[in-house]
Design an enzyme around this catalytic site. Structure first.
Site, PDB file in Angstrom:
ATOM      1  N   SER A  51       0.859  -1.185   0.000  1.00 38.69           N
ATOM      2  CA  SER A  51       0.000   0.000   0.000  1.00 38.69           C
ATOM      3  C   SER A  51       0.890   1.229   0.000  1.00 38.69           C
ATOM      4  O   SER A  51       2.057   1.163   0.410  1.00 38.69           O
ATOM      5  CB  SER A  51      -0.882  -0.003   1.256  1.00 38.69           C
ATOM      6  OG  SER A  51      -1.481   1.257   1.463  1.00 38.69           O
ATOM      7  N   TYR A  88      -2.313   0.193  10.473  1.00 38.76           N
ATOM      8  CA  TYR A  88      -2.264  -0.293   9.093  1.00 38.76           C
ATOM      9  C   TYR A  88      -0.902   0.004   8.467  1.00 38.76           C
ATOM     10  O   TYR A  88      -0.281  -0.868   7.850  1.00 38.76           O
ATOM     11  CB  TYR A  88      -3.377   0.365   8.289  1.00 38.76           C
ATOM     12  CG  TYR A  88      -3.456  -0.096   6.851  1.00 38.76           C
ATOM     13  CD1 TYR A  88      -4.000  -1.331   6.528  1.00 38.76           C
ATOM     14  CD2 TYR A  88      -3.000   0.718   5.811  1.00 38.76           C
ATOM     15  CE1 TYR A  88      -4.084  -1.757   5.203  1.00 38.76           C
ATOM     16  CE2 TYR A  88      -3.075   0.296   4.492  1.00 38.76           C
ATOM     17  CZ  TYR A  88      -3.619  -0.935   4.202  1.00 38.76           C
ATOM     18  OH  TYR A  88      -3.694  -1.360   2.887  1.00 38.76           O
TER      19      TYR A  88
END
Length: 229
Positions: free
Chosen positions: A131, A144
């Site tokens: 990501s 995250y």
């Protein structure tokens, strides 16, 4: 015929990836968290084989795989599954950290360990769908982003360890992509969701397949994909 194992094939990037590899006639193994999910995946991808293992409980993956047939040779292991839980560091409970790290980091490490013998035999390819948060962390993205920064470290170490044996390793860093996870992110942010603003999962898959299909004289180690609008 190449053999691929995909996590997260039930939706988003993983589902598009499974569709494209199926269209090519490749041999698919799809990881499901339980028997019900495995049945749903077989209904959607009738030619695929399924393995059951819960990424949320990585300590039990070895036991689960010990009761199932694994691919003897594996051309690629494609880590696509992930979870997200936004929140300020001062508010996130331990469980949110543990759940995020288990699925996004510890499970990919364990899954890779268990399948490395099959990957080594085929001189295969490990792809981590990371990501943009794996490169830069913003406010409320701590858990995250930490899991994705860790995933980058895992990929970098694995690449150095396995390069001499012919196993390739690629990290893909998509920006915001129009997936069910992005819907959840917008809900947590309290923002309206507009899929047209974000990357189509198809575009991420095309970039990923470029790395997967590259001739053996070269290796794409990292791909960053950003919204074009």
């Amino acid at each position: 015929m190449a053999a691929h194992l995909i996590t997260g094939a039930g939706s988003g990037i993983g589902a598009v990836l499974a569709e494209r590899l199926t269209e090519r006639g490749d041999d698919l193994w799809l990881l499901a968290r339980d028997a019900r999910r495995a049945a749903e995946l077989r209904e959607r991808f009738p030619a695929a084989k399924t393995l059951v293992g819960n990424l949320a409980d990585p300590a039990k993956l070895s036991w689960a795989f010990g009761h199932q047939a694994l691919p003897v040779e594996l051309d690629s292991l494609l880590h696509v599954a992930g979870v997200v839980e936004l929140g300020r560091v001062g508010d996130l409970p331990v469980k949110a950290w543990q759940d995020t790290l288990n699925v996004n980091l510890v499970a990919p490490a364990e899954l890779t360990r268990l399948l490395l013998p099959s990957l080594r035999l085929a001189k295969g390819h490990v792809v981590f769908v990371n990501s943009g948060a794996g490169l830069s962390a913003g406010a409320e993205w701590s858990a995250y982003a930490a899991s994705k920064h860790g995933l980058k470290a895992l990929a970098d170490s694995l690449r150095q360890e396995e390069h001499a044996g012919g196993v390739r390793v690629t990290s893909v860093y998509p920006g915001r992509t129009a997936t069910p996870m992005q819907v959840k992110v917008h809900q947590q942010e309290g923002k309206a969701y507009d899929a047209e603003r974000w990357i189509d999962p198809e575009s991420v898959v095309r970039a990923l397949l470029t790395a997967l299909d590259l001739p053996r004289d070269a290796e794409i180690t990292e791909i960053t994909v950003r919204p074009g609008k």
